[in-house]
Design a protein around this motif. Structure first.
Motif, PDB file in Angstrom:
ATOM      1  N   MET A 297      23.404  35.195   6.424  1.00 25.83           N
ATOM      2  CA  MET A 297      24.392  36.193   6.802  1.00 25.83           C
ATOM      3  C   MET A 297      25.689  35.944   6.018  1.00 25.83           C
ATOM      4  O   MET A 297      26.003  34.807   5.688  1.00 25.83           O
ATOM      5  CB  MET A 297      24.651  36.079   8.315  1.00 25.83           C
ATOM      6  N   THR A 298      26.395  37.019   5.762  1.00 21.22           N
ATOM      7  CA  THR A 298      27.628  36.867   4.984  1.00 21.22           C
ATOM      8  C   THR A 298      28.852  36.823   5.908  1.00 21.22           C
ATOM      9  O   THR A 298      28.971  37.634   6.833  1.00 21.22           O
ATOM     10  CB  THR A 298      27.786  38.033   3.990  1.00 21.22           C
ATOM     11  N   PHE A 299      29.711  35.891   5.645  1.00 21.10           N
ATOM     12  CA  PHE A 299      30.949  35.758   6.409  1.00 21.10           C
ATOM     13  C   PHE A 299      32.125  35.728   5.438  1.00 21.10           C
ATOM     14  O   PHE A 299      32.015  35.171   4.344  1.00 21.10           O
ATOM     15  CB  PHE A 299      30.967  34.448   7.218  1.00 21.10           C
ATOM     16  N   ALA A 300      33.234  36.299   5.882  1.00 20.78           N
ATOM     17  CA  ALA A 300      34.478  36.191   5.115  1.00 20.78           C
ATOM     18  C   ALA A 300      35.389  35.243   5.881  1.00 20.78           C
ATOM     19  O   ALA A 300      35.751  35.516   7.030  1.00 20.78           O
ATOM     20  CB  ALA A 300      35.141  37.555   4.970  1.00 20.78           C
ATOM     21  N   ILE A 301      35.693  34.123   5.274  1.00 18.43           N
ATOM     22  CA  ILE A 301      36.565  33.164   5.967  1.00 18.43           C
ATOM     23  C   ILE A 301      37.816  32.922   5.127  1.00 18.43           C
ATOM     24  O   ILE A 301      37.784  32.952   3.902  1.00 18.43           O
ATOM     25  CB  ILE A 301      35.860  31.824   6.262  1.00 18.43           C
ATOM     26  N   LYS A 302      38.915  32.690   5.850  1.00 19.20           N
ATOM     27  CA  LYS A 302      40.206  32.498   5.192  1.00 19.20           C
ATOM     28  C   LYS A 302      40.539  31.013   5.210  1.00 19.20           C
ATOM     29  O   LYS A 302      40.747  30.423   6.290  1.00 19.20           O
ATOM     30  CB  LYS A 302      41.269  33.298   5.941  1.00 19.20           C
TER      31      LYS A 302
ATOM     32  N   ASN B  31      43.284  31.734   1.066  1.00 19.37           N
ATOM     33  CA  ASN B  31      42.350  32.502   0.237  1.00 19.37           C
ATOM     34  C   ASN B  31      41.137  32.918   1.072  1.00 19.37           C
ATOM     35  O   ASN B  31      40.629  32.135   1.868  1.00 19.37           O
ATOM     36  CB  ASN B  31      41.868  31.658  -0.949  1.00 19.37           C
ATOM     37  N   THR B  32      40.676  34.136   0.856  1.00 23.51           N
ATOM     38  CA  THR B  32      39.492  34.609   1.564  1.00 23.51           C
ATOM     39  C   THR B  32      38.251  34.363   0.709  1.00 23.51           C
ATOM     40  O   THR B  32      38.231  34.674  -0.482  1.00 23.51           O
ATOM     41  CB  THR B  32      39.619  36.108   1.888  1.00 23.51           C
ATOM     42  N   HIS B  33      37.244  33.758   1.348  1.00 22.92           N
ATOM     43  CA  HIS B  33      35.998  33.445   0.659  1.00 22.92           C
ATOM     44  C   HIS B  33      34.862  34.169   1.357  1.00 22.92           C
ATOM     45  O   HIS B  33      34.773  34.169   2.587  1.00 22.92           O
ATOM     46  CB  HIS B  33      35.711  31.936   0.709  1.00 22.92           C
ATOM     47  N   SER B  34      33.982  34.743   0.567  1.00 22.02           N
ATOM     48  CA  SER B  34      32.773  35.340   1.110  1.00 22.02           C
ATOM     49  C   SER B  34      31.647  34.332   0.943  1.00 22.02           C
ATOM     50  O   SER B  34      31.368  33.878  -0.178  1.00 22.02           O
ATOM     51  CB  SER B  34      32.459  36.628   0.340  1.00 22.02           C
TER      52      SER B  34
ATOM     53  N   THR C 135      25.940  27.335  10.921  1.00 22.78           N
ATOM     54  CA  THR C 135      26.342  26.301   9.958  1.00 22.78           C
ATOM     55  C   THR C 135      27.728  25.779  10.322  1.00 22.78           C
ATOM     56  O   THR C 135      28.667  26.560  10.484  1.00 22.78           O
ATOM     57  CB  THR C 135      26.397  26.877   8.524  1.00 22.78           C
ATOM     58  N   PRO C 136      27.884  24.451  10.444  1.00 24.06           N
ATOM     59  CA  PRO C 136      29.214  23.931  10.772  1.00 24.06           C
ATOM     60  C   PRO C 136      30.226  24.213   9.662  1.00 24.06           C
ATOM     61  O   PRO C 136      29.893  24.150   8.474  1.00 24.06           O
ATOM     62  CB  PRO C 136      28.978  22.425  10.916  1.00 24.06           C
ATOM     63  N   LEU C 137      31.448  24.465  10.079  1.00 28.77           N
ATOM     64  CA  LEU C 137      32.523  24.706   9.125  1.00 28.77           C
ATOM     65  C   LEU C 137      32.633  23.569   8.117  1.00 28.77           C
ATOM     66  O   LEU C 137      32.886  23.799   6.939  1.00 28.77           O
ATOM     67  CB  LEU C 137      33.854  24.875   9.884  1.00 28.77           C
ATOM     68  N   LEU C 138      32.432  22.341   8.557  1.00 26.08           N
ATOM     69  CA  LEU C 138      32.542  21.193   7.648  1.00 26.08           C
ATOM     70  C   LEU C 138      31.578  21.330   6.472  1.00 26.08           C
ATOM     71  O   LEU C 138      31.921  21.025   5.334  1.00 26.08           O
ATOM     72  CB  LEU C 138      32.266  19.885   8.413  1.00 26.08           C
ATOM     73  N   TRP C 139      30.381  21.778   6.738  1.00 26.56           N
ATOM     74  CA  TRP C 139      29.370  21.940   5.684  1.00 26.56           C
ATOM     75  C   TRP C 139      29.822  23.029   4.699  1.00 26.56           C
ATOM     76  O   TRP C 139      29.642  22.889   3.501  1.00 26.56           O
ATOM     77  CB  TRP C 139      28.033  22.343   6.291  1.00 26.56           C
ATOM     78  N   VAL C 140      30.393  24.082   5.258  1.00 23.27           N
ATOM     79  CA  VAL C 140      30.852  25.176   4.401  1.00 23.27           C
ATOM     80  C   VAL C 140      31.975  24.687   3.491  1.00 23.27           C
ATOM     81  O   VAL C 140      31.980  24.940   2.282  1.00 23.27           O
ATOM     82  CB  VAL C 140      31.312  26.379   5.250  1.00 23.27           C
ATOM     83  N   LEU C 141      32.939  23.978   4.076  1.00 25.23           N
ATOM     84  CA  LEU C 141      34.065  23.491   3.279  1.00 25.23           C
ATOM     85  C   LEU C 141      33.594  22.581   2.151  1.00 25.23           C
ATOM     86  O   LEU C 141      33.967  22.758   0.987  1.00 25.23           O
ATOM     87  CB  LEU C 141      35.057  22.732   4.169  1.00 25.23           C
ATOM     88  N   ARG C 142      32.765  21.621   2.499  1.00 23.21           N
ATOM     89  CA  ARG C 142      32.377  20.601   1.518  1.00 23.21           C
ATOM     90  C   ARG C 142      31.295  21.091   0.551  1.00 23.21           C
ATOM     91  O   ARG C 142      31.407  20.910  -0.662  1.00 23.21           O
ATOM     92  CB  ARG C 142      31.881  19.343   2.244  1.00 23.21           C
ATOM     93  N   ASP C 143      30.223  21.670   1.108  1.00 25.08           N
ATOM     94  CA  ASP C 143      29.046  21.953   0.276  1.00 25.08           C
ATOM     95  C   ASP C 143      29.070  23.335  -0.360  1.00 25.08           C
ATOM     96  O   ASP C 143      28.484  23.529  -1.422  1.00 25.08           O
ATOM     97  CB  ASP C 143      27.768  21.798   1.109  1.00 25.08           C
ATOM     98  N   VAL C 144      29.700  24.284   0.305  1.00 23.14           N
ATOM     99  CA  VAL C 144      29.734  25.641  -0.255  1.00 23.14           C
ATOM    100  C   VAL C 144      31.006  25.841  -1.084  1.00 23.14           C
ATOM    101  O   VAL C 144      30.950  26.330  -2.213  1.00 23.14           O
ATOM    102  CB  VAL C 144      29.637  26.704   0.861  1.00 23.14           C
ATOM    103  N   LEU C 145      32.145  25.434  -0.539  1.00 30.24           N
ATOM    104  CA  LEU C 145      33.409  25.666  -1.229  1.00 30.24           C
ATOM    105  C   LEU C 145      33.850  24.487  -2.096  1.00 30.24           C
ATOM    106  O   LEU C 145      34.807  24.613  -2.859  1.00 30.24           O
ATOM    107  CB  LEU C 145      34.511  26.004  -0.214  1.00 30.24           C
TER     108      LEU C 145
ATOM    109  N   SER D  42      31.864  31.325  14.702  1.00 33.33           N
ATOM    110  CA  SER D  42      32.850  31.319  15.791  1.00 33.33           C
ATOM    111  C   SER D  42      34.268  31.498  15.259  1.00 33.33           C
ATOM    112  O   SER D  42      35.215  31.592  16.041  1.00 33.33           O
ATOM    113  CB  SER D  42      32.778  29.991  16.560  1.00 33.33           C
ATOM    114  N   ILE D  43      34.438  31.550  13.961  1.00 31.24           N
ATOM    115  CA  ILE D  43      35.783  31.502  13.382  1.00 31.24           C
ATOM    116  C   ILE D  43      36.444  32.874  13.294  1.00 31.24           C
ATOM    117  O   ILE D  43      37.650  33.002  13.511  1.00 31.24           O
ATOM    118  CB  ILE D  43      35.720  30.826  11.991  1.00 31.24           C
ATOM    119  N   GLY D  44      35.674  33.874  12.987  1.00 30.08           N
ATOM    120  CA  GLY D  44      36.237  35.219  12.891  1.00 30.08           C
ATOM    121  C   GLY D  44      37.336  35.306  11.847  1.00 30.08           C
ATOM    122  O   GLY D  44      37.177  34.831  10.727  1.00 30.08           O
ATOM    123  N   THR D  45      38.470  35.889  12.240  1.00 33.86           N
ATOM    124  CA  THR D  45      39.563  36.082  11.275  1.00 33.86           C
ATOM    125  C   THR D  45      40.606  34.964  11.322  1.00 33.86           C
ATOM    126  O   THR D  45      41.661  35.063  10.693  1.00 33.86           O
ATOM    127  CB  THR D  45      40.271  37.429  11.538  1.00 33.86           C
TER     128      THR D  45
END
Ligand code: FES
Ligand code: FES
Length: 156
Positions: free
Chosen positions: A1-6, A10-13, A20-30, A65-68
């Motif tokens: 699923m696609t999420f837009a997080i700020k 900066n907004t990232h798609s 998926t935990p936010l930590l994984w997104v920060l480290r492994d995706v971004l 759970s993060i939303g905007t």
């Protein structure tokens, strides 16, 4: 699923599972590796980031759970007034030993001083109690928080 997080303004798609935990997104995706993995169970504080200015454990925060809400990480906390004071105090007091826990410590301390500019020792201890330091830098952390609080009060 696609999420837009700020993150840090900066907004990232991103395309990940919702749990998926936010930590994984920060480290492994971004690729933002300043935020650390310690326990993965909200027990150590190494993964602390801010969500709308409040310190949270990113290891147990699912991305859906993060939303905007705005996420701030250690990479950008120095751009905030309180974060800059905290980082200066950390350097002045030579807080860091191995460093692994310290991004989480700085994020928790920044949240504390932003919401409570004149914390007592017991308030500092309570606010920082969820951030574990295996190197035992607790005394210097407390001194640095007090230094930053005084610097903010003086308006330097
Ligand atoms: S890694 Fe999140 S609290 Fe330990
Ligand atoms: S400085 Fe080493 S774990 Fe805190």
């Amino acid at each position: 699923m696609t999420f837009a997080i700020k993150v840090n303004g900066n907004t990232h798609s991103i395309d990940v599972d919702g749990d998926t935990p936010l930590l994984w997104v920060l480290r492994d995706v971004l690729g933002m590796t300043g935020t650390k993995f310690g326990c993965g169970m909200a027990l150590c504080g190494a993964c602390t980031v801010h969500l709308d200015g409040t310190a949270i454990r990113s290891c147990i925060t699912p991305i859906d759970s993060i939303g905007t809400s705005a996420i701030t990480t250690i990479e950008a906390i120095g751009a905030t007034a309180v974060g800059a004071k905290i980082q200066k105090a950390w350097l002045d007091r030579e807080v860091v030993q191995c460093g692994y826990c310290q991004s989480g410590q700085v994020m928790s301390a920044s949240d504390l001083l932003a919401s409570k500019p004149h914390p007592t020792d017991s308030e500092i201890d309570a606010a920082m109690s969820g951030n574990i330091c295996r190197c035992g830098t607790y005394v210097r952390i407390r001194e640095a928080i007090k230094q930053a609080a005084k610097s903010i009060e003086r308006g330097d």
